[in-house]
Design a protein around this motif. Structure first.
Motif, short mmCIF file in Angstrom:
data_model
loop_
_atom_site.label_atom_id
_atom_site.label_comp_id
_atom_site.label_asym_id
_atom_site.label_seq_id
_atom_site.Cartn_x
_atom_site.Cartn_y
_atom_site.Cartn_z
N ALA A 140 6.45 0.41 -5.43
CA ALA A 140 5.10 0.97 -5.46
C ALA A 140 4.06 -0.11 -5.77
CB ALA A 140 5.02 2.08 -6.51
N LEU A 161 3.63 -2.38 -2.66
CA LEU A 161 2.88 -1.73 -1.58
C LEU A 161 1.41 -1.57 -1.94
CD1 LEU A 161 5.45 0.99 -0.42
CD2 LEU A 161 4.67 -1.00 0.87
N GLU A 162 1.13 -1.31 -3.22
CA GLU A 162 -0.27 -1.17 -3.64
C GLU A 162 -0.99 -2.52 -3.57
OE1 GLU A 162 -2.70 1.22 -7.08
OE2 GLU A 162 -0.87 0.17 -7.68
N ASP A 174 0.11 4.29 -5.68
CA ASP A 174 1.47 4.42 -6.21
C ASP A 174 1.98 5.86 -6.14
OD1 ASP A 174 -0.06 5.52 -8.24
OD2 ASP A 174 0.32 3.90 -9.67
N THR A 230 3.38 6.46 -2.67
CA THR A 230 4.68 5.80 -2.54
C THR A 230 5.75 6.62 -3.23
OG1 THR A 230 3.69 3.60 -2.44
CG2 THR A 230 6.01 3.71 -3.05
N VAL A 259 10.85 -3.39 -0.02
CA VAL A 259 10.86 -1.97 0.34
C VAL A 259 12.26 -1.52 0.74
CG1 VAL A 259 10.05 -0.27 2.02
CG2 VAL A 259 8.42 -1.87 0.98
N ALA A 294 7.55 5.21 -10.00
CA ALA A 294 6.51 4.68 -9.11
C ALA A 294 5.16 4.59 -9.81
CB ALA A 294 6.41 5.54 -7.85
#
Length: 461
Positions: A178, A181-182, A189, A192, A363, A405
């Motif tokens: 998370a 990706l953020e 988050d 995710t 990921v 997450a």
């Protein structure tokens, strides 16, 4: 309340990762190495031929089981090749300095014997019910290998492993994914967390066969892409590689000096974080991989060879690649830690592409790790509480993914370290006491291999 929990965790952590436990951990691997005649060194090529060398041959299953030997090791490596290789290595270097990498190697070298033992014993003492339901792992080789009077220790391990799965294989993975990706794509988050819950549930509700098939397809491909990217960077910075190794060996035995945003590190920190993150990465000593190796259609010691290579690839190849990339690109001076440090290193080495390789790897590796650790946790609690706990455990596990997450990274890592140490202790005791069984399994396996080789020679003649 959270602050009180962390104070208590810090106290337990200081005991769990103190000198006695580290001596037990490394000492167990060293003891098994001696009892097995330094097998991981003297038979490395032999093990390669009997494992990866058989992948492209059509072979019938030699034993009953739920999945193939390669699917078993793919599932086990799905749990090991992940956040530990990317964020764990970076955290070890950021907190313990370059010398931490040396102690990761030490753990891996003796850990190859430890993981060989875990995979062998996990399969040897597994239980196959009348309906074909296969169960195995530390709790079974404690109960059936050491005897019923040790069942209490098996139950302690099972309960701890089921709880630990929510840390190492759940919240740490979800949190790191998370955060990545953020940072990399601006994905909230909470979003995710919801997507992770759906995708993990989609596979884990189908059991070990669906997990194994997924791991078999994702893990080898993603590991290869990650390693190729790392090799590309090391080729570009080849002139800095000798200096990187010098930093690793020097930092293992003397304090690391501060540089840029790196505050420096003591030898104690190098040892502590090198061993802790090494365990987090390859899981040798935790006993968790024995649960999935027990599912394999193979003979005990033959499956142990897969376990040995599992540690070699995870730590001595993938973790080393990550560490060298961080050191040769100068990323350690940025003051970053975790996945951000590794991402910066790859971006410096492969501008425009490197950061995406790390993000994609995080990921996918995190995802497959969650799948396998869900299985580890449910099998552990199945042993302790019966089959009726499987579905509730899966549901709770999926719910904790969301909490991970949106939780705090530091808190999640600290608690996971403590749980890892607690679950390892019963396993290490069992491995030492069952060393004699391992010696016999090794002798029997090599005897059968020699007999098969003579038979093949006679048939050819």
């Amino acid at each position: 309340m959270l602050q009180g929990l962390m104070v208590f965790n810090d106290w337990i952590n200081g005991i769990v990762w103190g000198p006695p436990f580290m001596i037990l951990l490394v000492g167990t691997g060293a003891y098994l190495t001696l009892r097995l005649g330094f097998f991981q060194f003297t038979h490395l090529r032999f093990a390669w031929r009997r494992t990866f060398g058989t992948l492209f041959r059509r072979r019938k299953a030699v034993e009953k089981g739920a999945i193939s030997p390669f699917q078993a090791v793919s599932s086990a490596m799905a749990a090991t090749i992940g956040v530990g290789n990317i964020a764990g290595v970076a955290t070890a270097i950021a907190l313990g300095g370059p010398g931490a990498v040396f102690w990761m190697w030490v753990v891996a070298l003796v850990g190859m014997a430890t993981k060989l033992a875990e995979a062998t014993l996990g399969l040897k003492y597994r239980q196959v019910d009348a309906d074909g339901h296969v169960s195995g792992g530390v709790f079974y080789y404690i109960e059936h290998g050491l005897g019923r009077r040790w069942k209490w220790l098996a139950l302690v391990y099972a309960v701890l492993a089921g709880v630990a799965a929510f840390g190492i294989g759940n919240m740490v993975q979800a949190n790191t994914m998370a955060h990545a990706l953020e940072t990399g794509m601006g994905v909230p988050d909470w979003l995710t967390g919801l997507v992770i819950m759906f995708l993990v549930g989609l596979v884990t509700l189908g059991g070990i066969r669906r997990i194994a098939v997924t791991a078999e397809r994702i893990v080898p491909t993603m590991a290869l892409i990650y390693v190729i990217g790392a090799i590309g960077i090391l080729v570009s910075f080849y002139d800095r590689i000798p200096e990187a190794f010098a930093q690793i060996f020097t930092g293992a035995f003397s304090p690391a000096s501060a540089v840029g945003g790196f505050a420096g590190a003591t030898v104690g920190s190098a040892i502590r974080y090198g061993i802790a993150r090494g365990i987090f990465s390859n899981e040798a000593g935790l006993g968790s991989a024995s649960i999935v190796h027990a599912q394999a259609q193979n003979k005990p010691f033959a499956q142990g060879l897969w376990g040995m290579w599992e540690v070699f690839v995870d730590t001595l190849v993938v973790c080393t690649m990550t560490a060298l990339v961080i050191l040769v690109t100068g990323a350690i001076g940025t003051g970053q830690t975790g996945a951000e440090l590794t991402s910066t290193a790859f971006s410096n080495g492969l501008p425009g592409v490197g950061g995406w390789i790390v993000l994609l790897s995080l990921v996918l590796f995190s995802y497959t790790t969650m799948l396998t650790w869900n299985f580890y946790g449910e099998k552990s609690w199945e042993y302790a509480f019966g089959r009726r706990v499987i579905l509730p455990y899966r549901v709770i596990f999926i719910g904790f993914l969301y909490l991970g997450a949106v939780g705090g990274l530091s808190t999640v890592w600290d608690i996971s370290d403590t749980l890892n140490g607690l679950m390892a202790a019963p396993n290490l005791v069992a491995l030492v006491l069952l060393a004699g069984v391992l010696v016999k399994e090794k002798a029997q396996y090599l005897k059968e291999e020699r007999a098969a080789k003579r038979q093949d020679g006679e048939d050819a003649g």
